[in-house]
Design a protein around this motif. Structure first.
Motif, mmCIF file in Angstrom:
data_model
loop_
_atom_site.group_PDB
_atom_site.id
_atom_site.type_symbol
_atom_site.label_atom_id
_atom_site.label_comp_id
_atom_site.label_asym_id
_atom_site.label_seq_id
_atom_site.Cartn_x
_atom_site.Cartn_y
_atom_site.Cartn_z
ATOM 1 N N LEU A 86 0.828 -1.192 0.000
ATOM 2 C CA LEU A 86 0.000 0.000 0.000
ATOM 3 C C LEU A 86 0.872 1.255 0.000
ATOM 4 O O LEU A 86 0.562 2.245 -0.663
ATOM 5 C CB LEU A 86 -0.930 -0.007 1.223
ATOM 6 C CG LEU A 86 -1.865 1.165 1.411
ATOM 7 C CD1 LEU A 86 -2.769 1.372 0.208
ATOM 8 C CD2 LEU A 86 -2.698 0.975 2.680
ATOM 9 N N SER A 87 1.976 1.199 0.744
ATOM 10 C CA SER A 87 2.981 2.279 0.741
ATOM 11 C C SER A 87 2.376 3.655 1.012
ATOM 12 O O SER A 87 2.651 4.617 0.304
ATOM 13 C CB SER A 87 3.736 2.309 -0.600
ATOM 14 O OG SER A 87 4.361 1.092 -0.870
ATOM 15 N N GLY A 88 1.536 3.723 2.042
ATOM 16 C CA GLY A 88 0.929 5.011 2.349
ATOM 17 C C GLY A 88 0.114 5.538 1.195
ATOM 18 O O GLY A 88 0.149 6.730 0.891
ATOM 19 N N ALA A 89 -0.642 4.644 0.526
ATOM 20 C CA ALA A 89 -1.424 4.999 -0.669
ATOM 21 C C ALA A 89 -0.532 5.627 -1.734
ATOM 22 O O ALA A 89 -0.927 6.562 -2.431
ATOM 23 C CB ALA A 89 -2.585 5.929 -0.320
ATOM 24 N N GLY B 89 9.875 3.413 0.169
ATOM 25 C CA GLY B 89 9.558 2.516 1.261
ATOM 26 C C GLY B 89 9.713 3.204 2.604
ATOM 27 O O GLY B 89 9.914 4.412 2.706
ATOM 28 N N HIS B 90 9.631 2.411 3.655
ATOM 29 C CA HIS B 90 9.689 2.938 5.012
ATOM 30 C C HIS B 90 11.128 3.211 5.443
ATOM 31 O O HIS B 90 12.019 2.366 5.273
ATOM 32 C CB HIS B 90 9.061 1.943 5.989
ATOM 33 C CG HIS B 90 7.600 1.717 5.768
ATOM 34 N ND1 HIS B 90 6.633 2.536 6.295
ATOM 35 C CD2 HIS B 90 6.938 0.762 5.060
ATOM 36 C CE1 HIS B 90 5.431 2.099 5.936
ATOM 37 N NE2 HIS B 90 5.594 1.015 5.179
ATOM 38 N N ASN B 91 11.348 4.385 6.013
ATOM 39 C CA ASN B 91 12.621 4.714 6.666
ATOM 40 C C ASN B 91 13.835 4.455 5.786
ATOM 41 O O ASN B 91 14.840 3.898 6.239
ATOM 42 C CB ASN B 91 12.756 3.942 7.988
ATOM 43 C CG ASN B 91 11.748 4.397 9.017
ATOM 44 O OD1 ASN B 91 11.552 5.597 9.216
ATOM 45 N ND2 ASN B 91 11.092 3.456 9.676
ATOM 46 N N HIS B 92 13.750 4.884 4.539
ATOM 47 C CA HIS B 92 14.896 4.714 3.648
ATOM 48 C C HIS B 92 16.064 5.551 4.169
ATOM 49 O O HIS B 92 15.877 6.679 4.652
ATOM 50 C CB HIS B 92 14.535 5.151 2.230
ATOM 51 C CG HIS B 92 15.545 4.750 1.206
ATOM 52 N ND1 HIS B 92 16.735 5.428 1.019
ATOM 53 C CD2 HIS B 92 15.559 3.717 0.310
ATOM 54 C CE1 HIS B 92 17.430 4.853 0.054
ATOM 55 N NE2 HIS B 92 16.733 3.810 -0.393
ATOM 56 N N PRO B 93 17.294 5.038 4.089
ATOM 57 C CA PRO B 93 18.446 5.761 4.647
ATOM 58 C C PRO B 93 18.610 7.182 4.125
ATOM 59 O O PRO B 93 18.987 8.080 4.890
ATOM 60 C CB PRO B 93 19.636 4.884 4.248
ATOM 61 C CG PRO B 93 19.072 3.512 4.115
ATOM 62 C CD PRO B 93 17.678 3.698 3.605
#
Length: 470
Positions: A68-71, A77-81
Motif C-alpha cells: 500500500l505504501s501510504g497509498a 519505502g519505510h525509513n529509507h536511509p
C-alpha cells in the motif's frame, strides 16, 4: 497448497502474549475514540510498530509486506536511509521547522530538485505554489487559480476520478457514496466518460471506446444546446488511482490536450498518486508527451511527510497576495525529505526500475487468469497495478467483462493480510485489488507479493482452496 503466513521477526519480546494484548488494547481504544470515517484502520486491524523498506512489523511481532505504501506516498519505502539522513541532518542543523511560506534554504533546494524533474517545456515557464499538506488542498488551489484566470466557474471532470475530500475536490471526484449526503456538491461539474476499456462506458472497449470518449467530449463542449457552459478547467488523472489503477491511453490524453488548447480551457493533471516514478516515468504525463497547464502534486514528493504543491504555467499566475494560503505551507522537514527522495529516484534510475518490475508483475498476473478465473482484468502502469475480481460464473457483457465481486475482494484482502501482505481495494464497487509497492521493491519481494496474492485468491475462490503459485 502454498501458504505464506505472517512471519515472526525472531526478535519479538519474551512476553509475546503481553505484546499481543497491548496491540489489542490499542485497537480497541482506536475504535472507541476515532470517528466513524476511519478507513484503513478498518481494513487492517494491526498496530504497526516498526518499518523498514517494504516490511512493516506490528506491535505483536508479525511482519507484513506493505503493498500500500501510504497509498503511494512512500516511493522509497519505510525509513529509507537517504530520507532518515536528510531528516537527521535538518534537525541537527537548527533549521526552523515552521516558517509559514518564508524563503528557506530547504525550500530553495526542494524547488530546484522538483523543477529538475518537470516535463520538458514546462519547467522553464512554471510557477510553484506551496499548499496545505494534503493533495486535496492542491486540487482546490488549482481550481481557484483557473477560476481566477478565466473568470469562469464550472469544471470538467471524469467518471472514475478521485481528487480528494474537500468541497471542490470531492465535487470533481466520481464516487457517488461520499457525495450523496452533501446536496448540490457537484452542481458545477460536467462529468465526462473516462476510457476504461474493461468496463467501457460506450460498451465497445479498446481504442474505439477511447476514441468515442474523445469525440463525445469535443462535441459536447461545442454543442450550443449541450447545456455545458465553458468550464474554468478540465481535470484528469493519467492513471486513475482510487478508480482502480485505470490507465488512460496516450492518444486519448493527447486528444484531451488538443481539445482543451483549442478552446482555451486550462488542463489540470492530478499527479498526486502517479508522480515521482510510480508509473515508470517521473510524471505520468510524460508517457503521452503532453504538457498540461497545471500539475497537482503531493504524496511521494514529501518523502513520506505531508507536502503538496501546485505547479502551473506562469500565464495563469493572476492571484493577489494571500489568494490561497495555509498555515502548514512551510514544512521544512518534508521539504528536506522530499528533496532527498526526488534526487534519489533520479540518481538511481528508479523510474526505469518501476517500469521493468511493474511490467514483469503485470505479465505474471495476466498469466494467472487461466488458473484463477476470478481475475477479470489486470491493468496499470509501472508499479501502479490493479487486479479486478469478478464473478467467473456470470455472463460477460458486450466488452467481455463479468460482474464485479466486491465481497470476494474483501475476503481476498483479508486472506492477503493473513499471509503477511497488505493490499487495498479500489475501483468500481471496491472490487479491484491495488498494488502500490515502493519503487525499491526487490525481485524477491515482487515474487513474494505475487505468491501471497495468488494464494489468497485461490484460497477464497478455488474449490477446496487449492493454492496457485504466481
Amino acid at each position: 497448497m502454498t501458504v505464506h503466513p505472517a512471519e515472526r521477526t525472531g526478535t519479538e519480546p519474551l512476553d509475546a502474549g503481553r505484546t499481543v494484548g497491548l496491540a489489542d488494547a490499542i485497537l480497541e481504544r482506536q475504535r472507541a475514540r476515532e470517528s466513524s470515517a476511519r478507513t484503513y484502520a478498518r481494513s487492517f486491524p494491526i498496530v504497526p510498530a516498526r518499518a523498514q523498506g517494504m516490511t512493516i512489523e506490528g506491535a505483536d511481532g508479525r511482519r507484513y509486506l506493505d503493498c500500500l505504501s501510504g497509498a503511494g506516498t512512500l516511493a522509497l519505502g519505510h525509513n529509507h536511509p537517504v530520507v532518515t539522513e536528510a531528516l537527521r541532518r535538518t534537525l541537527g542543523s537548527g533549521a526552523p521547522l515552521h516558517v509559514l511560506d518564508l524563503a528557506t534554504p530547504e525550500k530553495d533546494a526542494f524547488t530546484d530538485a522538483l523543477f529538475a524533474t518537470l516535463p520538458s517545456g514546462f519547467a522553464d515557464r512554471a510557477r510553484v505554489h506551496f499548499c496545505g499538506p494534503a493533495g486535496t488542498d492542491a486540487v482546490e488551489a488549482a481550481f481557484k487559480l483557473m477560476q481566477t484566470a478565466t473568470g469562469r466557474r464550472g469544471l470538467a471532470a471524469f467518471t472514475g476520478a478521485y481528487h480528494g475530500m474537500t468541497a471542490g475536490a470531492l465535487a470533481a471526484s466520481g464516487g457517488v457514496t461520499t457525495k450523496q449526503p452533501v446536496p448540490g456538491i457537484a452542481a458545477d461539474v460536467t462529468r465526462l466518460p473516462y476510457p476504461y476499456s474493461y468496463r467501457c462506458p460506450f460498451g465497445v472497449g479498446g481504442e474505439r471506446g477511447a476514441r468515442l470518449s474523445s469525440v463525445y467530449t469535443e462535441r459536447l463542449l461545442d454543442d450550443p444546446n449541450g447545456g455545458v457552459v465553458p468550464p474554468a478547467a478540465m481535470i484528469l488523472e493519467a492513471v486513475q488511482g482510487e478508480g482502480g489503477a485505470v490507465p488512460a491511453p496516450d492518444a486519448w490524453l493527447r486528444d484531451m490536450r488538443r481539445i482543451t488548447s483549442e478552446r482555451d480551457i486550462p488542463l489540470i493533471v492530478d499527479e498526486v498518486q502517479t508522480g515521482v516514478g510510480r508509473t515508470g516515468a517521473f510524471w505520468a504525463v510524460e508517457h503521452s508527451g503532453i504538457v498540461p497547464d497545471a500539475m497537482v502534486m503531493s504524496k511521494a514528493i514529501g518523502g513520506g511527510l505531508p507536502l503538496a504543491v501546485l505547479v502551473y504555467h506562469e500565464d495563469y499566475d493572476g492571484w493577489l497576495p494571500g489568494a490561497h494560503t495555509g498555515t502548514f505551507r512551510g514544512n521544512t522537514l518534508a521539504m528536506a525529505s522530499g528533496t532527498a527522495t526526488l534526487r534519489h529516484v533520479v540518481e538511481e534510475g528508479l523510474t526505469d526500475r518501476a517500469a521493468v518490475v511493474g511490467a514483469r508483475m503485470t505479465e505474471r498476473l495476466n498469466a494467472l487468469r487461466g488458473a484463477l478465473p476470478a481475475i477479470g482484468d489486470v491493468r496499470g502502469r509501472g508499479l501502479m497495478i490493479g487486479v479486478e475480481l469478478v464473478d467467473p460464473e456470470a455472463e460477460p457483457d458486450s466488452c467481455g467483462a463479468r460482474p464485479a465481486a466486491p465481497q470476494v475482494a474483501v475476503q481476498v484482502r483479508a486472506a492477503c493480510l493473513e499471509r503477511g501482505l497488505i493490499v487495498e481495494l479500489g475501483g468500481r464497487y471496491d472490487s479491484t485489488v491495488r498494488l502500490l509497492p515502493p519503487l525499491v521493491i526487490t525481485d524477491e519481494e515482487a515474487e513474494a507479493v505475487l505468491d501471497r496474492l495468488a494464494d489468497a485468491i485461490a484460497a477464497v475462490t478455488a474449490p477446496q482452496g487449492r493454492g496457485v503459485r504466481a
